[in-house]
Design an enzyme around this catalytic site. Structure first.
Site, mmCIF file in Angstrom:
data_model
loop_
_atom_site.group_PDB
_atom_site.id
_atom_site.type_symbol
_atom_site.label_atom_id
_atom_site.label_comp_id
_atom_site.label_asym_id
_atom_site.label_seq_id
_atom_site.Cartn_x
_atom_site.Cartn_y
_atom_site.Cartn_z
ATOM 1 N N VAL A 44 0.782 -1.118 0.263
ATOM 2 C CA VAL A 44 -0.282 -0.147 -0.029
ATOM 3 C C VAL A 44 0.714 1.454 0.515
ATOM 4 O O VAL A 44 2.419 1.485 0.206
ATOM 5 C CB VAL A 44 -1.122 -0.336 0.511
ATOM 6 C CG1 VAL A 44 0.125 0.432 2.122
ATOM 7 C CG2 VAL A 44 -1.519 0.982 1.321
ATOM 8 N N SER A 45 0.778 2.068 -0.844
ATOM 9 C CA SER A 45 1.099 3.057 -1.235
ATOM 10 C C SER A 45 0.171 4.821 0.265
ATOM 11 O O SER A 45 -0.604 4.355 0.295
ATOM 12 C CB SER A 45 1.380 4.226 -2.346
ATOM 13 O OG SER A 45 -0.248 4.384 -2.320
ATOM 14 N N THR A 46 1.310 5.732 0.551
ATOM 15 C CA THR A 46 0.613 6.347 1.565
ATOM 16 C C THR A 46 -0.309 7.360 0.734
ATOM 17 O O THR A 46 -1.663 7.171 1.458
ATOM 18 C CB THR A 46 1.432 7.505 1.700
ATOM 19 O OG1 THR A 46 2.519 6.908 2.609
ATOM 20 C CG2 THR A 46 1.294 9.003 3.232
#
Length: 486
Positions: free
Chosen positions: A18-20
């Site tokens: 997951v990215s920010t």
């Protein structure tokens, strides 16, 4: 190393990412991904505890992710049997990268499963999906290749150099400009090969010993000398699209697919010299023993009875050993009845034969050599005509495909007609100066006789190679010297 692991001992890997931005925008949770993947494993009856790779805060726009790198290392070691993700875009959002990663999985016999898309490379439907993805990627690659080819074709036809500059030139504003210092070395290399008879290795060795740097300061090699002697750039010709690099193994394309632009930049070597070098390179090569043998006629001398090579044999006690040339078919197979000949005598006969040849050069022999030279010139002209026609045919195809304008096609047609007309004129008016040919031949023979008497054997043999194709011995003092075309 992969064989050390059985299917039972291999691990199941769960990859969560997951990215920010995704966390804020979509509420994608790493914990949620883990729970869904572990539930899937239990539903499938897989009881082993999976290895979890968690990529927190990394985008899927590239492959430079620590957990992905670690996962791929384990795949290549052969410790993993299955890899699970919740969605395909957890691995990558780019189709190119996704297919590269799946290729690695398949090479190492790893199943790749995306539970949201019901994608499993171990199932027929999963493999079908993979093939569709591959077809889409291949289509996109072909589109990109077409666009690149169109741009490159336009640049090549306008004389723009498309790669780094070759030795002898500098690249200024995408155009080749002669580097005078390097150009002198290029001319010398061509002279050493064509007129002094040195081979690729000997030329490379000489330049390295003299401390002459190559383009990348790596020293000269057999390969770099051969490339320099065969590169048409030195006669002012640009050749592009010659090599197919679409696969791991580079393959030379058919010449009708090449993009060839004559007189595209300043030349360093005139065309006649360049063609003479190509002819020598393409001629039947002299056996390695002819270059390295310490005996003057080693590799050149042939048996007059059976045509086999005559090789050196030694006779007599160790304190007084004598050299002799002996038919290899007689020596190795017993299939020829030719006698051995004292090596020093044969080499003396060879020198005497050269002297007689220079003094009794008759008109019929000169005419024969002139006719051969005329035929060689005709072959070169025919190749130029065919190349011009092939280039025009390619332009017709490019125009039909909408890659070039009508004006470009018309220019190529005019250029082809001009080349064909000039070539046909040369063909009809080609004459060989027999007096000049005789003078040139006699000069070479005289230089060769002097070299045999004064130079070390290996250097003398380099000069023999420029003039003599083979020497046939028929009996005592009866030898035939077959010359190459000057």
């Amino acid at each position: 190393m992969r064989d050390e692991y059985s299917d039972e001992t291999k691990n199941i890997a769960l990859y969560c990412r997951v990215s920010t931005d995704e966390q804020a925008r979509e509420g994608v949770s790493l914990d949620e991904q883990q729970q869904r993947l572990k539930s899937y494993c239990r539903a499938m009856g897989w009881t082993e505890i999976p290895h979890v790779y968690i990529e927190d805060g990394y985008s899927a726009k590239n492959m430079d992710r620590p957990q992905l790198i670690s996962l791929l290392k384990e795949v290549k070691k052969g410790t993993i049997s299955k890899i699970l993700v919740t969605k395909l875009d957890r691995i990558s959002r780019r189709l190119k990268h996704l297919l590269e990663i799946i290729d690695i999985f398949q090479e190492n016999k790893v199943s790749f499963i995306s539970i949201s898309e019901s994608f499993d490379t171990n199932t027929p439907s999963g493999r079908l999906t993979l093939q569709v993805l591959g077809a889409v990627a291949e289509f996109e690659r072909e589109r990109i290749r077409e666009r690149v080819f169109e741009n490159m074709l336009h640049a090549a036809n306008h004389g723009k150099w498309l790669t780094q500059s070759p030795y002898g030139y500098d690249l200024i504003h995408k155009e080749l400009v002669v580097n005078e210092t390097e150009a002198e070395v290029v001319k010398r290399v061509y002279d050493l090969y064509l007129n002094e008879g040195l081979g690729f290795y000997s030329i490379a060795k000489k330049l390295n010993q003299e401390g002459i740097p190559s383009k990348k300061k790596r020293g000269w090699s057999i390969r770099s000398i051969k490339l320099l002697l065969t590169n048409p750039v030195y006669k002012g010709t640009l050749v592009w699209n010659r090599i197919d690099r679409s696969s791991n193994k580079q393959v030379e394309k058919d010449d009708e697919d090449w993009v060839v632009v004559e007189n595209a930049h300043p030349l360093i070597i005139d065309e006649s010299t360049w063609e003479a070098v190509q002819k020598r390179i393409n001629q039947a090569s002299v056996p390695p023993r002819a270059k390295t043998s310490p005996h003057l006629l080693g590799g050149f001398l042939k048996c007059g009875r059976c045509g086999a090579a005559m090789t050196i044999s030694w006779t007599g006690p160790k304190t007084n050993r004598k050299r002799s040339y002996r038919c290899s078919a007689n020596k190795n197979k017993g299939t020829c009845t030719s006698q051995p000949y004292n090596a020093s005598d044969v080499e003396d006969w060879f020198k005497e034969g050269l002297l007689r040849l220079s003094k009794s050069m008759n008109s019929s022999y000169i005419f024969k050599l002139a006719e051969q030279a005329r035929n060689d010139e005709k072959q070169v002209i025919n190749q130029q005509i065919q190349s011009a026609k092939n280039r025009y045919a390619r332009k017709v195809e490019a125009y039909t495909a909408g890659l070039i304008e009508l004006g470009d096609l018309q220019k190529e047609k005019s250029r082809m007609e001009q080349i064909v007309q000039e070539a046909e004129t040369r063909q009809s008016t080609t004459t060989i100066n027999t007096e000049g040919l005789e003078e040139k031949l006699n000069g070479k023979i005289s230089s060769l006789i002097d070299a045999i008497d004064t130079l070390p054997v290996v250097e003398a043999k380099s000069l023999i190679k420029t003039l003599v194709e083979k020497v046939i011995i028929h009996g005592d003092k009866n030898i035939e010297i077959v010359l190459t075309t000057p």
